[in-house]
Scaffold this motif. Sequence first.
Motif: not given
Length: 166
Positions: A65, A85, A109, A111
Amino acid sequence: MNDVSPRVPGYTRHEYGDRIGATAKLRVGATAAVLDGDRLLLTRRSDNGEWCFPGGGIDPGERPAETAEREVFEETGLSVRVTGLLGVYSDPDVVVAYPDGNRVQILGILFRAEAVDGSAGCSAEVSEVGWFTAEEASRLTVIANHRRLLPSAFGDATPYFDRPST
């Protein structure tokens, strides 16, 4: 198979093939989907002319993050705060090939983030920024690893992940 869609000559390109990721290194990154109402922040990469979520590689000692927040700021000047997420993505059939010869399969990933301060602008990595509706974004040339994430970024309730092929 090489991607033949329009690019800035001599820059980052994509290679496609069944499990081609096995021929490359794995690189872990984080990206952010920042919404302003119904408009999503996307950046145009200066290295290949394609649109994408702002983001980049996770540095050692950094939380994913934190990477997403740092990368949005470095690439656009916009300060954001990660709020959730949205998904995890990696396609073993796509390799990013860089001009220096490095080839990587991305494990990313995604976010959700909200703007905290500043406004989005350009940088050495970003030639253009824009805020797009879902319909507008669907007409852009979005990098291979990010196109399928657009529904999640625009509010699909299901977190995105690459489903195993059956």
